[in-house]
Enzyme design. Structure first.
Site, mmCIF file in Angstrom:
data_model
loop_
_atom_site.group_PDB
_atom_site.id
_atom_site.type_symbol
_atom_site.label_atom_id
_atom_site.label_comp_id
_atom_site.label_asym_id
_atom_site.label_seq_id
_atom_site.Cartn_x
_atom_site.Cartn_y
_atom_site.Cartn_z
ATOM 1 C CG PHE A 20 -1.928 -0.957 1.409
ATOM 2 C CD1 PHE A 20 -3.072 -0.880 0.639
ATOM 3 C CD2 PHE A 20 -1.809 -2.010 2.313
ATOM 4 C CE1 PHE A 20 -4.089 -1.819 0.768
ATOM 5 C CE2 PHE A 20 -2.811 -2.950 2.458
ATOM 6 C CZ PHE A 20 -3.953 -2.860 1.676
ATOM 7 C CB SER A 32 -5.579 4.178 -8.667
ATOM 8 O OG SER A 32 -6.506 5.200 -8.884
ATOM 9 C CE1 TYR A 51 -1.429 7.607 -6.409
ATOM 10 C CE2 TYR A 51 -3.378 8.049 -7.729
ATOM 11 C CZ TYR A 51 -2.744 7.327 -6.746
ATOM 12 O OH TYR A 51 -3.413 6.310 -6.095
ATOM 13 C CE LYS A 94 -1.021 4.049 -6.887
ATOM 14 N NZ LYS A 94 -0.460 3.289 -5.794
ATOM 15 C CG LEU A 121 -17.399 14.404 -2.485
ATOM 16 C CD1 LEU A 121 -17.572 15.911 -2.635
ATOM 17 C CD2 LEU A 121 -18.254 13.673 -3.530
ATOM 18 N NE ARG A 146 -10.502 17.459 -8.378
ATOM 19 C CZ ARG A 146 -10.647 16.582 -7.383
ATOM 20 N NH1 ARG A 146 -10.357 16.944 -6.148
ATOM 21 N NH2 ARG A 146 -11.080 15.374 -7.604
ATOM 22 C CG ASP A 191 -12.229 16.177 -11.216
ATOM 23 O OD1 ASP A 191 -11.392 15.359 -10.784
ATOM 24 O OD2 ASP A 191 -12.814 17.000 -10.491
HETATM 25 P P1 NAD Z 1 -2.445 6.522 2.903
HETATM 26 O O1 NAD Z 1 -1.577 7.683 2.598
HETATM 27 O O2 NAD Z 1 -3.451 6.650 3.980
HETATM 28 O O3 NAD Z 1 -1.548 5.242 3.227
HETATM 29 C C1 NAD Z 1 -0.280 5.041 2.666
HETATM 30 C C2 NAD Z 1 0.638 4.625 3.794
HETATM 31 O O4 NAD Z 1 1.941 4.374 3.263
HETATM 32 C C3 NAD Z 1 0.802 5.701 4.866
HETATM 33 O O5 NAD Z 1 0.672 5.100 6.142
HETATM 34 C C4 NAD Z 1 2.212 6.234 4.652
HETATM 35 O O6 NAD Z 1 2.794 6.676 5.859
HETATM 36 C C5 NAD Z 1 2.907 5.013 4.092
HETATM 37 N N1 NAD Z 1 4.046 5.267 3.209
HETATM 38 C C6 NAD Z 1 4.106 6.077 2.116
HETATM 39 N N2 NAD Z 1 5.322 6.009 1.564
HETATM 40 C C7 NAD Z 1 6.061 5.136 2.308
HETATM 41 C C8 NAD Z 1 7.376 4.627 2.215
HETATM 42 N N3 NAD Z 1 8.227 5.020 1.271
HETATM 43 N N4 NAD Z 1 7.783 3.731 3.151
HETATM 44 C C9 NAD Z 1 6.955 3.325 4.140
HETATM 45 N N5 NAD Z 1 5.692 3.778 4.258
HETATM 46 C C10 NAD Z 1 5.251 4.671 3.356
HETATM 47 O O7 NAD Z 1 -3.132 6.087 1.528
HETATM 48 P P2 NAD Z 1 -4.319 5.051 1.286
HETATM 49 O O8 NAD Z 1 -5.526 5.823 0.897
HETATM 50 O O9 NAD Z 1 -4.389 4.075 2.368
HETATM 51 O O10 NAD Z 1 -3.780 4.362 -0.042
HETATM 52 C C11 NAD Z 1 -3.022 3.171 -0.019
HETATM 53 C C12 NAD Z 1 -2.628 2.830 -1.439
HETATM 54 O O11 NAD Z 1 -3.789 2.738 -2.260
HETATM 55 C C13 NAD Z 1 -1.729 3.882 -2.093
HETATM 56 O O12 NAD Z 1 -0.769 3.207 -2.889
HETATM 57 C C14 NAD Z 1 -2.684 4.641 -2.976
HETATM 58 O O13 NAD Z 1 -2.049 5.197 -4.104
HETATM 59 C C15 NAD Z 1 -3.657 3.554 -3.396
HETATM 60 N N6 NAD Z 1 -4.973 4.078 -3.758
HETATM 61 C C16 NAD Z 1 -5.660 4.875 -2.875
HETATM 62 C C17 NAD Z 1 -6.906 5.379 -3.242
HETATM 63 C C18 NAD Z 1 -7.657 6.307 -2.307
HETATM 64 O O14 NAD Z 1 -8.559 6.996 -2.757
HETATM 65 N N7 NAD Z 1 -7.381 6.322 -1.020
HETATM 66 C C19 NAD Z 1 -7.454 5.073 -4.496
HETATM 67 C C20 NAD Z 1 -6.732 4.252 -5.352
HETATM 68 C C21 NAD Z 1 -5.489 3.750 -4.971
HETATM 69 N N1 UDP Z 2 -15.228 16.925 -5.637
HETATM 70 C C1 UDP Z 2 -15.893 18.124 -5.438
HETATM 71 N N2 UDP Z 2 -15.466 18.937 -4.431
HETATM 72 C C2 UDP Z 2 -14.423 18.615 -3.610
HETATM 73 C C3 UDP Z 2 -13.758 17.390 -3.812
HETATM 74 C C4 UDP Z 2 -14.181 16.570 -4.850
HETATM 75 O O1 UDP Z 2 -16.837 18.451 -6.152
HETATM 76 O O2 UDP Z 2 -14.077 19.406 -2.726
HETATM 77 C C5 UDP Z 2 -15.673 16.029 -6.722
HETATM 78 C C6 UDP Z 2 -14.606 15.777 -7.775
HETATM 79 O O3 UDP Z 2 -14.704 16.743 -8.781
HETATM 80 C C7 UDP Z 2 -14.981 14.379 -8.264
HETATM 81 C C8 UDP Z 2 -15.621 13.708 -7.051
HETATM 82 O O4 UDP Z 2 -15.967 14.777 -6.157
HETATM 83 O O5 UDP Z 2 -15.960 14.485 -9.258
HETATM 84 C C9 UDP Z 2 -14.688 12.748 -6.353
HETATM 85 O O6 UDP Z 2 -13.469 13.404 -6.113
HETATM 86 P P1 UDP Z 2 -12.302 12.768 -5.256
HETATM 87 O O7 UDP Z 2 -11.169 13.756 -5.254
HETATM 88 O O8 UDP Z 2 -12.845 12.339 -3.948
HETATM 89 O O9 UDP Z 2 -11.923 11.454 -6.048
HETATM 90 P P2 UDP Z 2 -11.332 11.230 -7.538
HETATM 91 O O10 UDP Z 2 -12.378 10.429 -8.256
HETATM 92 O O11 UDP Z 2 -11.097 12.562 -8.148
HETATM 93 O O12 UDP Z 2 -10.105 10.463 -7.318
#
Ligand code: NAD
Ligand code: UDP
Length: 340
Positions: free
Chosen positions: A82, A126, A150, A154, A201, A293, A296
Site C-alpha cells: 500500500f 487505482s 500519480y 501506477k 470529496l 477541477r 476530472d
Molecule cells: P495513505 O496515505 O493513507 O496510506 C499510505 C501509507 O503508506 C501511509 O501510512 C504512509 O505513511 C505510508 N508510506 C508512504 N510512503 C512510504 C514509504 N516510502 N515507506 C513506508 N511507508 C510509506 O493512503 P491510502 O488511501 O491508504 O492508499 C493506499 C494505497 O492505495 C496507495 O498506494 C494509494 O495510491 C492507493 N490508492 C488509494 C486510493 C484512495 O482513494 N485512497 C485510491 C486508489 C489507490
Molecule cells: N469533488 C468536489 N469537491 C471537492 C472534492 C471533490 O466536487 O471538494 C468532486 C470531484 O470533482 C470528483 C468527485 O468529487 O468528481 C470525487 O473526487 P475525489 O477527489 O474524492 O476522487 P477522484 O475520483 O477525483 O479520485
C-alpha cells in the site's frame, strides 16, 4: 497452514482497514510504514479492534538496506504493498517526489521478494489508470492511460509487475484497481485522516459537517451527466479490505498475474453523495457550485463482473452506510488520531 503477510503502508487509510480484515481471519501481519502520511495510533487501534498484535518496522520502503532487515528477520508468504503517495494535485506540482517514492519502494520490494523467494504480491493500483474511460462501466481489459504523475506512477508499476510476472511464471501478482474508497470501520476507531485541507470529496464533506470548513465547492455542474456533476464509484473501505483478503486467497491458488477492479459497479454524482450524507447525518451541507477541477473525468465506475466471478467479491455496504460510517469516524475523532 498459517499465513503471514508483509503489509507496507499498513498504518494508512486502506492499509489499517485491511489489517483488521487479515488479523480477524487469523493471518499474521508485519507492517512497514514510515508514517509520512499516517500515525502509529492507527496501528494501536487496529490492535484494540482485533485484540491481536502487530509487528512494526517504522522504515521507509525506499531504504533498501533497512527493508532487507525485514525480509531477513521474518518469514512471510506474501506482500501487500500500500505504501506510496496518493495526492493527484501534488503529483502535478512535484512529480519527481511521486516517481521516487512510488517507483523505488516497489522496485525495492520486488527485488527483495525475488531474493527471498516471497512469491505472492498484491499491489494497490487505482481507477485513475483508466484515464478518461471510453465507456462505462470500465472493464479490466480497457486501455490504461494516466493523466497525472500519480497515475503515471501506477501505470509504470503495473507494467513493471507485468514484465516481472512474464519472467517469473511461478509468481502470483494481483493488481487491484480501487475505485473511490470512503467510509470507515463501523466501530469509529479507524478511518481516513487527511493532512491539511482534504482533496477528496467525503473527507471534505465530513469536515464541513463538523464545522471545520465553511462549505463545500462542487467542482463543476456542466458535465454531460444527469445532474451535471461528476459520477464516481464509491466503495466502503471495509469492502475494499475484504477484497484484499479474497485476492490473497486467490494468489494462494497459484493464479499467476491477475488484475481486478474493486468497486461497487454503481456510480453516484457529487450531488447524490451530498444528499446521501445529509440523510445519514441529519445535517445540511452548505455547498456552492465552482468551476471544474482540472483533470476530472465526467464519469468513472467499475465493471465488477470479473472480481465477482473470480474472487467472489461483491461489495456489501451501500452509500448510506458509507456516509454513516464516515460521519461516525469524524464525530468520534474530530482531530483524527491526535485526540488521545
Ligand atoms: P495513505 O496515505 O493513507 O496510506 C499510505 C501509507 O503508506 C501511509 O501510512 C504512509 O505513511 C505510508 N508510506 C508512504 N510512503 C512510504 C514509504 N516510502 N515507506 C513506508 N511507508 C510509506 O493512503 P491510502 O488511501 O491508504 O492508499 C493506499 C494505497 O492505495 C496507495 O498506494 C494509494 O495510491 C492507493 N490508492 C488509494 C486510493 C484512495 O482513494 N485512497 C485510491 C486508489 C489507490
Ligand atoms: N469533488 C468536489 N469537491 C471537492 C472534492 C471533490 O466536487 O471538494 C468532486 C470531484 O470533482 C470528483 C468527485 O468529487 O468528481 C470525487 O473526487 P475525489 O477527489 O474524492 O476522487 P477522484 O475520483 O477525483 O479520485
Amino acid at each position: 497452514m498459517r499465513h503471514c503477510v508483509l503489509v507496507t503502508g499498513g498504518a494508512g487509510y486502506i492499509g489499517s482497514h485491511t489489517l483488521v480484515e487479515l488479523l480477524s481471519n487469523e493471518i499474521e501481519v508485519i507492517v512497514v510504514d514510515n508514517f509520512c502520511n499516517s500515525s502509529k495510533e492507527a496501528l494501536r487501534r487496529v490492535e484494540e479492534i482485533t485484540k491481536k498484535s502487530i509487528k512494526l518496522y517504522p522504515y521507509d520502503c525506499c531504504d533498501k538496506e533497512l527493508l532487507e532487515e525485514v525480509f531477513r528477520q521474518n518469514t512471510f508468504d506474501a506482500v501487500i504493498h500500500f505504501a506510496g503517495y496518493k495526492a493527484v494535485g501534488e503529483s502535478v506540482r512535484v512529480p519527481l517526489k511521486y516517481f521516487r517514492n512510488n517507483l523505488i519502494s516497489t522496485l525495492n520490494l520486488l527485488e527483495l521478494s525475488e531474493k527471498y523467494q516471497v512469491k505472492n504480491f498484491i499491489f494497490s493500483s487505482s481507477a485513475t489508470v483508466y484515464g478518461v474511460p471510453k465507456t462505462v462501466p470500465v472493464s479490466e481489459e480497457s486501455e490504461i492511460f494516466a493523466m497525472s504523475p500519480y497515475g503515471q506512477s501506477k501505470c509504470m508499476i503495473e507494467q513493471m509487475l507485468t514484465s516481472f510476472s512474464k519472467a517469473h511464471s511461478d509468481w502470483n501478482i494481483a493488481i487491484l484497481r480501487y475505485f473511490n474508497p470512503i467510509g470507515a470501520h463501523p466501530s469509529g476507531k479507524i478511518g481516513e485522516e487527511p493532512r491539511g485541507i482534504p482533496n477528496n470529496l467525503l473527507p471534505y464533506i465530513t469536515q464541513v459537517a463538523i464545522g471545520k470548513l465553511p462549505y463545500l465547492t462542487v467542482f463543476g455542474k456542466d458535465y454531460p451527466t444527469e445532474d451535471g456533476t461528476c459520477i464516481r464509484d464509491y466503495i466502503h473501505v471495509c469492502d475494499l479490505a475484504c477484497g484484499h483478503l479474497l485476492a490473497l486467497r486467490k494468489l494462494y491458488t497459484n493464479c499467476g498475474r491477475v488484475v481486478y477492479n474493486l468497486g461497487t459497479g454503481k456510480g453516484y454524482s457529487v450531488l447524490e453523495v451530498i444528499h446521501a450524507f445529509e440523510e445519514a447525518s441529519g445535517l445540511k451541507i452548505p455547498y456552492q457550485i465552482g468551476p471544474r477541477r482540472e483533470g476530472d473525468v465526467p464519469q468513472n465506475f467499475a465493471s465488477v463482473e470479473k472480481a465477482k466471478k473470480e474472487l467472489n467479491f461483491v461489495a456489501k455496504y451501500d452509500l448510506h452506510q458509507m456516509c454513516e460510517d464516515a460521519w461516525r469516524w469524524q464525530q468520534k475523532n474530530p482531530k483524527g488520531y491526535q485526540e488521545e
